[in-house]
Design an enzyme around this catalytic site. Structure first.
Site, short mmCIF file in Angstrom:
data_model
loop_
_atom_site.label_atom_id
_atom_site.label_comp_id
_atom_site.label_asym_id
_atom_site.label_seq_id
_atom_site.Cartn_x
_atom_site.Cartn_y
_atom_site.Cartn_z
N HIS A 178 4.76 -3.09 -9.66
CA HIS A 178 4.41 -1.83 -10.15
C HIS A 178 5.48 -0.99 -10.37
O HIS A 178 6.58 -1.10 -9.69
CB HIS A 178 3.75 -1.17 -8.59
N GLU A 181 8.16 1.37 -8.51
CA GLU A 181 8.82 1.13 -7.43
C GLU A 181 10.33 0.62 -7.71
O GLU A 181 10.56 -0.63 -7.42
CB GLU A 181 7.74 0.07 -6.55
N HIS A 304 7.17 -4.75 -2.80
CA HIS A 304 6.70 -3.36 -3.37
C HIS A 304 7.53 -2.42 -2.72
O HIS A 304 8.47 -2.60 -1.59
CB HIS A 304 5.03 -3.24 -2.86
N GLU A 378 6.53 -3.65 1.70
CA GLU A 378 6.64 -2.57 1.32
C GLU A 378 7.72 -1.92 1.88
O GLU A 378 8.00 -1.95 2.94
CB GLU A 378 5.36 -1.65 1.78
O1 0X9 Z 1 -1.61 -1.51 -3.42
C1 0X9 Z 1 -0.96 -2.42 -3.72
O2 0X9 Z 1 -0.81 -3.20 -4.36
C2 0X9 Z 1 0.11 -2.71 -2.64
N1 0X9 Z 1 0.66 -1.19 -2.18
S1 0X9 Z 1 1.30 -0.23 -3.28
O3 0X9 Z 1 1.70 1.24 -2.66
N2 0X9 Z 1 2.77 -0.80 -3.37
O4 0X9 Z 1 0.94 -0.27 -4.35
C3 0X9 Z 1 -0.19 -3.34 -1.28
C4 0X9 Z 1 -0.44 -4.60 -1.78
C5 0X9 Z 1 -1.17 -5.57 -0.79
N3 0X9 Z 1 -0.91 -6.88 -1.18
C6 0X9 Z 1 -1.88 -7.61 -1.94
N4 0X9 Z 1 -3.09 -6.80 -2.04
N5 0X9 Z 1 -1.70 -8.61 -2.27
ZN ZN Z 2 3.22 -1.67 -5.22
#
Ligand code: 0X9
Ligand code: ZN
Length: 768
Positions: A178, A181, A304, A378
């Protein structure tokens, strides 16, 4: 830490010099004037629907209903939220001013200042990574896994000790799926930097690099990252043109394992758009093929921000994966490593229940399709700055993340050590003590039987002696530490060899950072399980509600989180603890929490007279609604409360936990000790709840050596026993002193010839 040009001079800084920030820092085109980030307390499906309808950009949220949701809103959306009766805290009032402040910090960061004191562009990160490899040719190489949609390198650096990688297992981690981040490319680059700086100087890093390869890809999504610098600071996805005026696929919804399930969007305009098909995106294809081409990858971390979480599969289902126990043990160990670095609390667990359902994520494919132990972090913070984390948090965030990464890498060493129970920090003096350790076969290697050993020394310097460990069965071993005099320190570490010829210590740094125990006599000076009234007192200042009370607690919830505890720390057989006002069954958290204050809970007096040190242990609970964090202060007094010294400032604990604190060296142990706990919500702007239970205060002392009776004159010069002691005894006898009653007889005459014989015997026996 490398200076920006000191080393890059080789590569870039010579000649025309690298571009200064000013040149690359045309302000991003998209502005966020009037926008804010708010944390909404969502309690019903309808509230969730209203909330999501009033934002285009969810920043973070926990499990759907009954939890806080952070969203970015325009002024109009924020007003509409309020008009809809939703409860929210403002996390960032003026988003554009934060974006401006960040840009200003970058512009002002001196070009030759420490590299990790500011954020860097894609080109700067690449140059830094190239510079690291150029400076460490025996340890590091840079590679390119492939090109992004817009033909930018998806680069990585491989780091391992000389002679590698051979068949060493590898830990692969990347940042920046992302774009916005920004702490994630910074923290991954920091890890590369620390590994290379630590080889040959830090024994733990050296052992890890000699046995494991680290493959670090700072920027998974280079097109998005670049865009977040040039056009839209808060851009998340890649830069795919979806047609219809919407851009970007969420790379972390595009992986081809259970693609298209829960928690991913089919809407090309959504921030979680999954793409037209699994692995439709170039970046996902490149990294997929890179993982497949590297069968030695044993561990993986997708990094992340933000929310301070450490998570493991699955993301697509609430079912637990086959390796759940291993995942949870590693999650917990990594969260502990983070906490030990700067005290930051990272919550951990499976993705689905810890953050939210999300299908098509990297972790699920890497684990599900490749059987690699996959995690996602995170990083900081918990919402105060969110994606716009101030640059002065790069280094501390990098350090805590690095320690978590090292903890994971240890899992892939040829031998695995663990503790079946905590090691003692205090042992009884003058008797041998035992310590237990678990030793398991490690990654593609086994323990060479008979090589399990314990190294120890008395004191903190000099060589270590070695003894073999006794197998207790089931991988458990016991070692014996020698008897040592009261007050002495014992240092020790474990070691074993693998069938592959590696020698691994535990702790991994071995003699450089051994475990330590002090031989000392321990007594309980004060203990209270709060089941009966032992005389604690409560004093309140400016408190309008929530005074400390001893009770069987009644739980309350606030924004989906447990505010007042439902049980005391040890549910059975006890039921009571101290809480800051008790909740009522079904009552709102805010109706029984601390308002104003402080409310102060002070212990009865206890004595630590004669102790050389002490520990103050208690179970504590603190809940403070995010956005306006309040804390609880633990203090100690050695003059019956006239003055106080702070032991700890306790922030959100996420449930009950035990804290054990040493009595500070500045506080002399006396007979007039008290401890106290203070909590305030002043100004009264949030839900704040605290609880205390199970206090144990231990005193440590070395009893004074018994006096030597024959040394009547108490002389210390050698020979300690001489004719003066006879004279001394005769004088005492002549004076009829009770101390001349050597044999302790009680029948008159108390002093007689037997006391002479007794003294002569004592003299003949000598003094120790
Ligand atoms: O939503 C996401 O992709 C992640 N949170 S963020 O706020 N950085 O966007 C969480 C990712 C969880 N991991 C997977 N779904 N593999
Ligand atoms: Zn993310």
């Amino acid at each position: 830490m490398m200076r920006r040009c000191a080393l890059l001079g080789l590569v870039l800084c010579a000649g025309s010099a690298m571009p200064s920030h000013a040149q690359v820092l045309a302000p991003p085109v998209v502005r966020y004037d009037g926008q804010s980030v708010v944390r909404v307390d969502v309690r019903t499906v309808k509230e969730l629907q209203t909330t999501l309808a009033l934002t285009d950009d969810v920043w973070s949220h926990r499990v759907g209903i009954g939890g806080p949701v952070d969203i970015r809103v325009t002024r109009a959306q924020r007003e509409a939220l309020a008009a809809a009766g939703l409860r929210f805290d403002v996390l960032i009032d003026d988003l554009q001013s934060r974006v401006d402040a960040e840009r200003e910090q970058i512009r002002n960061a001196a070009a030759d200042g420490p590299w990790f004191d500011t954020y860097h562009t894609l080109a700067e990160i690449r140059a830094y990574i190239d510079g690291l490899a150029a400076a460490n040719p025996a340890l590091a190489t840079v590679g390119v896994a492939g090109l992004s949609l817009q033909n930018r390198d998806i680069f990585h650096i491989r780091i391992t000790g000389p002679g590698g990688p051979g068949n060493r297992p590898a830990v692969f981690f990347h940042g920046c799926q992302h774009a916005r981040e920004w702490i994630t490319p910074a923290a991954t680059t920091f890890a590369a930097d620390r590994l290379l700086a630590g080889y040959g100087t830090d024994p733990r890093i050296t052992t890890l690099m000699n046995n494991v390869e680290f493959v670090i890809m700072p920027v998974f999504n280079p097109d998005g990252y670049e865009w977040s610098w040039t056009n839209e600071r808060l851009w998340r996805k890649n830069r795919r043109d979806n047609g219809g005026g919407c851009t970007g696929v969420d790379n972390n919804r595009n992986w081809g394992f259970q693609w298209g399930g829960e928690g991913a969007s089919t809407d090309p305009c959504s921030e979680t758009y999954r793409g037209p098909s699994g692995f439709s995106e170039v970046e996902n294809q490149v990294v997929r093929d890179f993982v497949i081409a590297n069968p030695r990858f044993a561990g993986y971390i997708d990094i992340h921000s933000y929310s301070q979480l450490i998570m493991s599969p699955w993301a697509y289902t609430s079912a637990l994966p086959p390796n759940h126990a291993v995942f949870q043990q590693l999650n917990a160990a990594m969260a502990q490593a983070v906490f030990n670095t700067h005290g930051k609390v990272y919550t951990f667990g499976p993705i689905y229940t810890t953050i939210y359902p999300a299908s098509g994520g990297g972790v699920d494919w890497v684990y599900g399709a490749r059987d690699i132990l996959a995690f996602t972090f995170e990083l900081r913070d918990t919402g105060q700055f969110g994606f716009l984390l101030p640059a002065d948090q790069i280094v501390p965030t990098g350090q805590e993340t690095f320690n978590a990464i090292l903890t994971l890498a240890e899992h892939f060493l040829p031998i695995r050590f663990s503790l079946p129970m905590p090691l003692p920090t205090y042992v009884a003096p003058q008797v041998a003590s035992t310590v237990q350790v678990r030793i398991d076969n490690g990654y593609s290697a086994s323990v060479a039987s008979g090589t399990e050993r314990l190294f120890f020394r008395q004191g903190t310097s000099g060589g270590f002696a070695q003894t073999s460990l006794t197998p207790l069965g089931g991988g458990l071993y016991e070692g014996t530490l020698p008897a040592t005099a009261c007050g002495n320190v014992l240092q020790f570490y474990f070691q074993a060899d693998s069938n592959t010829g590696a020698t691994i210590a535990f702790p991994v740094a071995g003699a450089a950072s051994p475990f330590q125990a002090t031989a000392i006599t321990s007594t309980v000076a004060f203990q209270d399980d709060m089941e009966t009234n032992l005389g604690w007192t409560v004093a309140n200042t400016a408190l309008t509600g929530g005074a400390w009370i001893r009770a069987d607690p009644v739980g309350t919830t606030n924004a989906g989180a447990q505010a007042n505890p439902e049980n005391d720390y040890t549910p059975a057989p006890g039921v009571n603890c101290y809480v800051t006002a008790n909740g009522t069954v079904g009552g709102a958290a805010g109706a029984a929490d601390v308002d104003g204050g402080p409310t102060v809970l002070t212990s009865p007096q206890f004595s630590l007279a004669g102790a050389s040190s002490a520990t103050i242990q208690f179970a504590r609970w603190l809940y403070s609604a995010n956005g306006s964090p309040d804390s609880m202060t633990a203090q100690v007094s050695n003059n019956d409360g006239a003055t106080w010294t702070t032991l700890a400032t306790i922030t959100n604990t996420g449930g009950w936990g035990v804290m054990s604190l040493p009595l500070p060296g500045s506080v002399t142990p006396t007979s007039l000790m008290r401890i106290r706990f203070s909590v305030a919500d002043n100004p009264n702007d949030s839900v704040t709840e605290a609880a205390i239970d199970d206090v144990v205060i231990s005193a440590f002392a070395c009893p004074a050596a018994p006096p030597c009776y024959a040394n009547c004159d108490g002389s210390t010069a050698a020979p300690v026993l001489n004719v003066n002691d006879f004279t001394c005894f005769l004088n005492l006898f002549a004076a009829g002193a009770s101390s001349a009653n050597c044999d302790g007889s009680t029948t008159p005459p108390v002093l007689n010839v037997n006391d002479f014989t007794c003294f002569l015997n004592a003299f003949a026996a000598g003094c120790p």
